[in-house]
Design a protein around this motif. Structure first.
Motif, short mmCIF file in Angstrom:
data_model
loop_
_atom_site.label_atom_id
_atom_site.label_comp_id
_atom_site.label_asym_id
_atom_site.label_seq_id
_atom_site.Cartn_x
_atom_site.Cartn_y
_atom_site.Cartn_z
N SER A 203 64.35 -32.87 48.37
CA SER A 203 64.02 -32.82 49.80
C SER A 203 64.89 -33.77 50.59
O SER A 203 65.40 -33.44 51.67
CB SER A 203 62.54 -33.14 50.01
N SER A 204 65.09 -34.99 50.06
CA SER A 204 65.93 -35.97 50.73
C SER A 204 67.37 -35.49 50.84
O SER A 204 68.04 -35.69 51.85
CB SER A 204 65.86 -37.30 49.99
N TRP A 205 67.85 -34.84 49.78
CA TRP A 205 69.22 -34.31 49.78
C TRP A 205 69.38 -33.23 50.84
O TRP A 205 70.38 -33.20 51.57
CB TRP A 205 69.54 -33.77 48.39
N LEU A 206 68.39 -32.32 50.96
CA LEU A 206 68.45 -31.28 51.98
C LEU A 206 68.43 -31.87 53.38
O LEU A 206 69.19 -31.44 54.27
CB LEU A 206 67.28 -30.31 51.80
N ILE A 207 67.56 -32.86 53.62
CA ILE A 207 67.48 -33.50 54.93
C ILE A 207 68.80 -34.16 55.28
O ILE A 207 69.27 -34.09 56.44
CB ILE A 207 66.33 -34.53 54.94
N GLN A 208 69.44 -34.78 54.29
CA GLN A 208 70.73 -35.43 54.54
C GLN A 208 71.78 -34.40 54.93
O GLN A 208 72.60 -34.64 55.84
CB GLN A 208 71.16 -36.19 53.28
N ILE A 209 71.77 -33.24 54.26
CA ILE A 209 72.74 -32.20 54.58
C ILE A 209 72.51 -31.67 55.99
O ILE A 209 73.44 -31.51 56.79
CB ILE A 209 72.66 -31.06 53.55
N PHE A 210 71.24 -31.37 56.32
CA PHE A 210 70.93 -30.83 57.65
C PHE A 210 71.26 -31.85 58.75
O PHE A 210 71.76 -31.48 59.82
CB PHE A 210 69.45 -30.44 57.73
N ARG A 211 70.99 -33.13 58.49
CA ARG A 211 71.30 -34.15 59.49
C ARG A 211 72.81 -34.24 59.69
O ARG A 211 73.28 -34.41 60.84
CB ARG A 211 70.73 -35.49 59.03
N ARG A 212 73.57 -34.13 58.63
CA ARG A 212 75.03 -34.19 58.74
C ARG A 212 75.56 -33.01 59.54
O ARG A 212 76.47 -33.16 60.37
CB ARG A 212 75.65 -34.20 57.34
N GLU A 213 74.97 -31.82 59.32
CA GLU A 213 75.39 -30.65 60.08
C GLU A 213 75.06 -30.80 61.56
O GLU A 213 75.83 -30.41 62.44
CB GLU A 213 74.73 -29.40 59.51
N ASP A 214 73.88 -31.37 61.86
CA ASP A 214 73.49 -31.58 63.25
C ASP A 214 74.41 -32.57 63.95
O ASP A 214 74.76 -32.42 65.12
CB ASP A 214 72.06 -32.07 63.34
N GLU A 215 74.83 -33.62 63.21
CA GLU A 215 75.70 -34.62 63.81
C GLU A 215 77.10 -34.06 64.06
O GLU A 215 77.76 -34.44 65.05
CB GLU A 215 75.79 -35.84 62.89
N GLU A 216 77.56 -33.16 63.17
CA GLU A 216 78.88 -32.57 63.36
C GLU A 216 78.89 -31.61 64.54
O GLU A 216 79.89 -31.47 65.25
CB GLU A 216 79.31 -31.85 62.09
#
Length: 221
Positions: A203-216
């Motif tokens: 779950s933490s890994w998925l949240i990190q990926i989604f947050r990175r996509e949102d920041e980009e």
């Protein structure tokens, strides 16, 4: 290059971690042969018992040497290293030290330390296999001759272990002896902890990926 401030007991632990890991594999193999051989081959069982006793003695000697090198009082050392003390009493729990073993292997091969998520997944997979196998052996040893037990073969024990460690619990096979039920409690606790670690890490890994996509942001922005 190792830190100059490394204490004597830490240096000893670093040097002996891999040899003791292989000794734990010999212990597990000897224990498996002693349990599964039954009364069919007395000589084989005696050899396996000798391997189990010798490796167990190595674990006790290692713990005693580390206690002396630490310059701590025995009770304080035991409180600080309670997991190691538990492993000495129950060597089949040594898979719980797989994180240190894995890091020691990476260091020996001059490989960079893996990321947190990769380490959690690697540790969980190895811990499930080794703890599950150890639990299945322990339950089979105490249950297959117990009156009223539904665990009569090693396959019954493996099936029960899979039900227990995954927290499914069909109830078609259950331990009836006190040692068998204590092992069941340990496997249930380990199963919940390991599944929780995997779920939380994923779950933490998925949240990190989604947050990175949102920041980009979207392309071209």
């Amino acid at each position: 290059m190792h830190d100059v401030a490394e204490t004597r007991d830490q240096a000893w632990e670093r040097r002996t971690e891999l040899p003791l890991f292989f000794a734990s594999l010999f212990f597990l193999a000897g224990y498996a042969v002693r349990v599964l051989a039954g009364d069919t081959d007395r000589l084989l069982r005696d050899i396996a018992s000798g391997v189990v006793f010798t490796t167990w003695l190595c674990f006790i000697l290692d713990y005693a040497i580390r206690m002396v090198l630490s310059d701590l009082r025995p009770l304080r050392f035991i409180r600080r290293h309670w997991l190691d003390a538990l492993v000495v009493l129950l060597p089949t729990l040594r898979p719980l030290r797989l994180v240190k073993v894995h890091d020691a292997v990476q260091a020996k091969m001059d490989r960079p330390r893996r990321g947190l998520y990769a380490r959690v997944m690697t540790y969980t997979c190895m811990a499930v296999v080794l703890l599950g196998f150890s639990g299945a052996l322990g339950v089979y040893e105490h249950e297959h001759r117990a009156p009223g037990s539904s665990i009569r073969t090693f396959w019954d024990s493996v099936w029960w272990m899979c039900e227990t460690i995954t927290t499914v619990g069909y109830g078609d096979v259950v331990p009836v002896t006190v040692p068998g039920r204590l092992i069941a409690i340990g496997l249930m606790a380990a199963g919940v902890a390991l599944l929780g670690a995997v779920t939380g890490s994923f779950s933490s890994w998925l949240i990190q990926i989604f947050r990175r996509e949102d920041e980009e942001g979207p392309p071209g922005k």
